[in-house]
Scaffold this active site. Structure first.
Site, PDB file in Angstrom:
ATOM      1  N   LYS A 139       0.857  -1.199   0.000  1.00 23.22           N
ATOM      2  CA  LYS A 139       0.000   0.000   0.000  1.00 23.22           C
ATOM      3  C   LYS A 139       0.895   1.252   0.000  1.00 23.22           C
ATOM      4  CE  LYS A 139      -3.281  -2.750   2.520  1.00 23.22           C
ATOM      5  NZ  LYS A 139      -4.662  -2.831   2.916  1.00 23.22           N
ATOM      6  N   GLY A 169      -7.508  -5.438   6.528  1.00 24.72           N
ATOM      7  CA  GLY A 169      -6.972  -4.582   7.585  1.00 24.72           C
ATOM      8  C   GLY A 169      -7.798  -4.543   8.852  1.00 24.72           C
TER       9      GLY A 169
HETATM   10  C1  PEP Z   1      -4.678  -6.092   1.160  1.00 22.76           C
HETATM   11  O1  PEP Z   1      -4.376  -4.899   1.263  1.00 22.76           O
HETATM   12  O2  PEP Z   1      -4.822  -6.586   0.031  1.00 22.76           O
HETATM   13  C2  PEP Z   1      -4.858  -6.878   2.378  1.00 22.76           C
HETATM   14  C3  PEP Z   1      -5.243  -8.109   2.253  1.00 22.76           C
HETATM   15  O3  PEP Z   1      -4.588  -6.238   3.570  1.00 22.76           O
HETATM   16  P1  PEP Z   1      -4.451  -6.923   5.023  1.00 22.76           P
HETATM   17  O4  PEP Z   1      -3.645  -8.185   4.847  1.00 22.76           O
HETATM   18  O5  PEP Z   1      -3.755  -5.902   5.847  1.00 22.76           O
HETATM   19  O6  PEP Z   1      -5.838  -7.239   5.496  1.00 22.76           O
END
Ligand code: PEP
Length: 234
Positions: free
Chosen positions: A9, A160
């Site tokens: 990200k 998240g």
């Molecule tokens: C993502 O951003 O694709 C994701 C799965 O985030 P997280 O693993 O933090 O839930």
């Protein structure tokens, strides 16, 4: 052997990328690891680790200030690109149609798009998960006969949040995605799960039928959290 993708990200710097790619390259694993850092970190030393971008423009080039084209990403040596991540769909109003264009343009420039689909909590609670996912697949996946792509099932409410679907729920959505792809002669397309994967749940999720890999956000940022996942998944 699974595919494990780290989505950084809007995080990370050169030192962190250097540290984690070096550590990944020194880790014994049969899994395919792909790191998707921000655009600014696509170039430079990757210690042999496969690199992808987190987005591309749906246009070839031109007056689109701030955007990055598929060709520009390909020129860095990156081979993959995430398209239709729920944060792009949510914060940048990306529709299935735009995601579809991005997937097509990625393939045209020899990038492998990782196309994200997933339902909201509201849609899940009203029993619409299967319909929503099917609609997203129908409208977002590329038509191109030749190009490879991957599908990532990422329930929006699991990203998240520390919440994940049950193993049965993941299995049933992945089966549905597989059957859709099979019907379209795309049964070899990898189907990844993403959403709050960590070192405790990664190995169990990766064993679910039709889970060919994992897309990992938060836990891919540090070697201390990413390497145990890479090592635990068989
Ligand atoms: C993502 O951003 O694709 C994701 C799965 O985030 P997280 O693993 O933090 O839930």
């Amino acid at each position: 052997m699974k595919i494990i993708i780290g989505n950084w990200k809007m995080n990370g710097n050169i030192q962190q990328k250097d540290k984690i790619t070096r550590a990944i390259s020194e880790t014994q694993t049969d899994n395919t690891i792909i790191l998707c850092p921000p655009f600014t970190l696509l170039n430079g030393e990757n210690h042999g680790v496969k690199i992808g971008a987190q987005d591309i423009s749906n246009h070839e080039n031109g007056a689109y200030t701030g955007d990055i084209s598929a060709k520009m990403v390909a020129d860095t040596g990156a081979k993959y690109v995430i398209v239709g991540h729920s944060e792009r769909r949510l914060y940048h109003n990306e529709t299935n149609e735009i995601v579809h264009e991005k997937a097509e343009i990625a393939i045209k420039h020899n990038l492998i798009p990782i196309i994200c689909v997933g339902e909201t909590m509201n849609e899940k609670e009203s029993g619409k998960t299967a319909d929503v996912i099917k609609n997203m697949l129908e409208q977002s996946l590329p038509q191109s006969e030749s190009g490879e792509f991957m599908v990532a099932y990422e329930p929006r409410w699991a990203i998240g949040t520390g919440k994940t679907p049950t193993m049965d729920e993941i299995e049933s959505v992945h089966k549905m995605i597989f059957e859709y792809l099979e019907k379209n002669n795309r049964e070899k397309t990898p189907i990844l799960y993403g959403g709050s994967v960590n070192s405790t749940n990664a190995s169990d999720i990766a064993k679910i039928p039709h889970v060919d890999g994992l897309l990992i956000g938060g836990a891919s940022l540090e070697t201390e959290t990413f390497l145990p996942i890479i090592k635990s998944v068989k």
